[in-house]
Design an enzyme around this catalytic site. Structure first.
Site, PDB file in Angstrom:
ATOM      1  CE  LYS A  22       1.318 -16.844  -7.033  1.00 41.88           C
ATOM      2  NZ  LYS A  22       0.258 -15.955  -6.486  1.00 41.88           N
ATOM      3  CG  ASN A  23       0.650 -12.948  -8.993  1.00 45.75           C
ATOM      4  OD1 ASN A  23       0.126 -13.914  -8.438  1.00 45.75           O
ATOM      5  ND2 ASN A  23       1.489 -12.130  -8.371  1.00 45.75           N
ATOM      6  CB  CYS A 118      -3.312 -13.486   4.006  1.00 45.99           C
ATOM      7  SG  CYS A 118      -2.355 -12.234   3.223  1.00 45.99           S
ATOM      8  NE  ARG A 123      -2.666  -9.448   0.141  1.00 46.24           N
ATOM      9  CZ  ARG A 123      -2.138 -10.386  -0.652  1.00 46.24           C
ATOM     10  NH1 ARG A 123      -1.822 -11.541  -0.179  1.00 46.24           N
ATOM     11  NH2 ARG A 123      -1.961 -10.140  -1.924  1.00 46.24           N
ATOM     12  CG  ASP A 306       4.920 -10.929  -4.816  1.00 43.81           C
ATOM     13  OD1 ASP A 306       4.532 -10.638  -3.681  1.00 43.81           O
ATOM     14  OD2 ASP A 306       4.130 -11.173  -5.757  1.00 43.81           O
ATOM     15  NE  ARG A 399      -1.306 -19.622  -2.154  1.00 46.31           N
ATOM     16  CZ  ARG A 399      -0.960 -18.403  -1.761  1.00 46.31           C
ATOM     17  NH1 ARG A 399      -0.382 -18.214  -0.617  1.00 46.31           N
ATOM     18  NH2 ARG A 399      -1.196 -17.369  -2.533  1.00 46.31           N
TER      19      ARG A 399
HETATM   20  C1  UD1 Z   1      -0.919  -8.714  -6.095  1.00 52.04           C
HETATM   21  C2  UD1 Z   1      -0.161 -10.004  -6.271  1.00 52.04           C
HETATM   22  C3  UD1 Z   1       0.789 -10.226  -5.102  1.00 52.04           C
HETATM   23  C4  UD1 Z   1       1.690  -9.005  -4.887  1.00 52.04           C
HETATM   24  C5  UD1 Z   1       0.877  -7.719  -4.816  1.00 52.04           C
HETATM   25  C6  UD1 Z   1       1.737  -6.473  -4.780  1.00 52.04           C
HETATM   26  C7  UD1 Z   1      -1.792 -11.339  -7.495  1.00 52.04           C
HETATM   27  C8  UD1 Z   1      -2.685 -12.503  -7.497  1.00 52.04           C
HETATM   28  N1  UD1 Z   1      -1.119 -11.092  -6.343  1.00 52.04           N
HETATM   29  O1  UD1 Z   1      -1.712  -8.873  -4.929  1.00 52.04           O
HETATM   30  O2  UD1 Z   1       1.570 -11.385  -5.386  1.00 52.04           O
HETATM   31  O3  UD1 Z   1       2.400  -9.155  -3.671  1.00 52.04           O
HETATM   32  O4  UD1 Z   1       0.004  -7.621  -5.965  1.00 52.04           O
HETATM   33  O5  UD1 Z   1       2.580  -6.431  -5.865  1.00 52.04           O
HETATM   34  O6  UD1 Z   1      -1.647 -10.672  -8.498  1.00 52.04           O
HETATM   35  N2  UD1 Z   1      -4.847  -2.526  -0.778  1.00 52.04           N
HETATM   36  C9  UD1 Z   1      -5.798  -1.771  -0.159  1.00 52.04           C
HETATM   37  N3  UD1 Z   1      -7.088  -1.828  -0.627  1.00 52.04           N
HETATM   38  C10 UD1 Z   1      -7.440  -2.621  -1.680  1.00 52.04           C
HETATM   39  C11 UD1 Z   1      -6.439  -3.383  -2.308  1.00 52.04           C
HETATM   40  C12 UD1 Z   1      -5.147  -3.314  -1.836  1.00 52.04           C
HETATM   41  O7  UD1 Z   1      -5.510  -1.048   0.794  1.00 52.04           O
HETATM   42  O8  UD1 Z   1      -8.610  -2.644  -2.056  1.00 52.04           O
HETATM   43  C13 UD1 Z   1      -3.449  -2.483  -0.275  1.00 52.04           C
HETATM   44  C14 UD1 Z   1      -2.987  -3.856   0.243  1.00 52.04           C
HETATM   45  O9  UD1 Z   1      -3.401  -4.086   1.564  1.00 52.04           O
HETATM   46  C15 UD1 Z   1      -1.488  -3.746   0.104  1.00 52.04           C
HETATM   47  C16 UD1 Z   1      -1.334  -2.867  -1.144  1.00 52.04           C
HETATM   48  O10 UD1 Z   1      -2.574  -2.214  -1.342  1.00 52.04           O
HETATM   49  O11 UD1 Z   1      -0.929  -3.098   1.212  1.00 52.04           O
HETATM   50  C17 UD1 Z   1      -0.980  -3.626  -2.398  1.00 52.04           C
HETATM   51  O12 UD1 Z   1      -1.911  -4.632  -2.627  1.00 52.04           O
HETATM   52  P1  UD1 Z   1      -2.347  -5.079  -4.082  1.00 52.04           P
HETATM   53  O13 UD1 Z   1      -1.489  -4.444  -5.093  1.00 52.04           O
HETATM   54  O14 UD1 Z   1      -3.826  -4.928  -4.218  1.00 52.04           O
HETATM   55  O15 UD1 Z   1      -2.030  -6.630  -4.011  1.00 52.04           O
HETATM   56  P2  UD1 Z   1      -2.877  -7.809  -4.639  1.00 52.04           P
HETATM   57  O16 UD1 Z   1      -3.510  -7.402  -5.892  1.00 52.04           O
HETATM   58  O17 UD1 Z   1      -3.725  -8.429  -3.575  1.00 52.04           O
END
Ligand code: UD1
Length: 418
Positions: A22-23, A118, A123, A306, A399
């Site tokens: 999915k991701n 969420c 996030r 995850d 999802r």
């Molecule tokens: C992706 C995955 C999700 C997985 C996550 C961590 C997809 C679509 N989703 O989500 O399934 O759980 O990686 O492996 O690929 N953060 C910040 N600032 C930012 C971005 C992130 O502080 O701009 C923080 C987030 O709040 C969180 C951490 O970084 O605590 C990790 O998030 P991130 O790796 O960005 O997750 P996603 O890319 O949203």
């Protein structure tokens, strides 16, 4: 509303095929914005989140069609892209925000709604913004939208304070068409990042180091359309291993990439499960039971967040006491309250869950708060005595899991939608 009824405490056996990731598919579909012409992506799982990103692409002016009958293929015709992403879709699925990088690279302007929080945490998107600013974009937030502008992106050094998967992907996509070289430091190294880089490289991008903490992207003038096959879903694979193991079953999990699930398999072996790795398949047997382990979620190659909720369910029935520590998201023990209602003994202390294994779980009506919590509760329901009714009001499970009920039934589970 969707309800799932499980008549649990039945040993699973047989074999199951894992779907496309999915991701990885979400990121690759977002990246098709960068490729003019017709692109074909195969092994895209038939999921709600995929339907959402396809609708995002359509609203941005691309023609995108999904065909489940032909190897789960998406065909995309890209003759130009609009710069505003639809509010109702981005707020529905956070990964829609990742289109900001490719839209900015193609159009010099992107207006994307802020996705908001969420169930599993706040996030934020500050790291996406920081990365795009390092490439020369001017970014402001106005009326709930992130507006990024750049007459022409220019490669530079981008240091991510946390190895965010989404931010690494946004910057990689934007940098693919930027002038000169971009270096992403402290980049995320998840297999989905490597898959995105492989896809972009096939289309003509020059990306090296994906999968390590330093990714180098030499910008190119344009990319060309390609045909590409998405990697298998390592989280779906891990979820099925646990679904089989919690019932003390035995099964063949087919179409996996062993290196992608190493950290999970290492933990499972520590619990005493018998796991045999084959070239593209894995055999799991839990006939001899399983015991407690401690684990801590970390960015890849560490233990994936995850998979954490599913382990909470599984370890609830292990012999001994386990400690699970969550370091990636601030609020990811949502399934614990429901698991307690099924008889699990779990104490929450800060970012840790202390799980004392119990001999059995009992069925209860339960509610799903988010995607992986949903998977965790299905796993618990498969092992629990009696009928577990799972209420998934917002269709979280759909999802992320293609044909979950069908696949579990093929392994002998008594599960149905009601
Ligand atoms: C992706 C995955 C999700 C997985 C996550 C961590 C997809 C679509 N989703 O989500 O399934 O759980 O990686 O492996 O690929 N953060 C910040 N600032 C930012 C971005 C992130 O502080 O701009 C923080 C987030 O709040 C969180 C951490 O970084 O605590 C990790 O998030 P991130 O790796 O960005 O997750 P996603 O890319 O949203």
């Amino acid at each position: 509303m969707r309800k799932i009824l499980i008549n649990g405490n039945k040993r699973l056996a047989g074999e199951v095929r894992i779907s496309g990731s999915k991701n990885a598919a979400l990121a690759i579909l977002a990246a098709t914005i960068l490729l003019p012409g017709k692109t074909i992506i195969r092994n895209v799982p038939d999921l709600l989140d995929i339907k959402t990103i396809i609708r995002v692409l359509q609203r941005l002016g691309l023609r995108a069609e999904y065909s489940a009958s032909q190897e789960n293929t998406v065909e995309i015709w890209n003759r130009g892209v609009k710069h505003v992403a639809p509010y109702e879709l981005v707020t529905k699925m956070r990964a829609s925000f990742f289109v900001i990088g490719p839209i900015l690279a193609r159009q010099g302007l992107a207006k994307i709604p802020l996705p908001g929080g969420c169930a599993i945490g706040s996030r934020p998107v500050n790291l996406h913004i920081k990365g795009l600013e390092a490439l020369g974009a001017k970014v402001r937030i106005e009326h709930g939208f992130v507006i990024a502008e750049a007459a022409g992106l220019k490669g530079d050094r981008v240091y991510l304070d946390f190895p965010s998967v989404g931010a690494t992907e946004s910057v990689m996509m934007a940098a693919a068409l930027a002038a000169g070289e971009t270096i992403i430091e402290n980049a995320a190294g998840e297999p989905e990042i490597v898959d995105l880089a492989n896809f972009l490289n096939l289309a003509g991008a020059k990306i090296t180091g994906a999968g390590t903490e330093e990714i180098r992207i030499q910008g190119v003038k344009e990319l060309s359309p390609v045909e590409y096959r998405v990697i298998p879903d390592r989280i779906e694979a891990g979820t099925f291993i646990l679904a089989v193991a919690i019932t003390k079953g035995e099964a063949l999990i087919r179409d996996i990439v062993p290196e992608h699930i190493e950290s999970v398999v290492r933990k499972l072996k520590e619990t005493g499960l018998e796991i045999e790795m084959l070239a593209k398949d894995l055999r799991v047997s839990a006939k001899n039971g399983f015991k407690a382990v401690d684990l801590k979620t970390m960015p890849h190659p560490g233990f994936p967040t995850d998979m954490q909720p599913q382990f909470c369910s599984f370890l609830s029935l292990a012999q001994g006491t386990s400690v699970i520590t969550e370091t990636v998201f601030e609020n990811r023990f949502m399934c614990v309250h429901e698991l307690r209602r099924m008889g699990a003994e779990i104490k929450l202390e800060g970012q840790s869950a202390i799980i004392t294994g119990v001999p059995e779980l009992s069925s209860a009506p339960i509610k799903v708060s988010d995607l992986r919590a949903g998977a965790a509760l299905v796993i618990a329901g498969l092992a629990a005595k009696g009928e577990t009714l799972i209420e998934d009001r917002d269709h979280h499970i759909e999802r992320g899991y293609e044909k979950l009920i069908y696949k579990l039934r093929s392994l002998g589970a008594d599960i149905k939608e009601v």
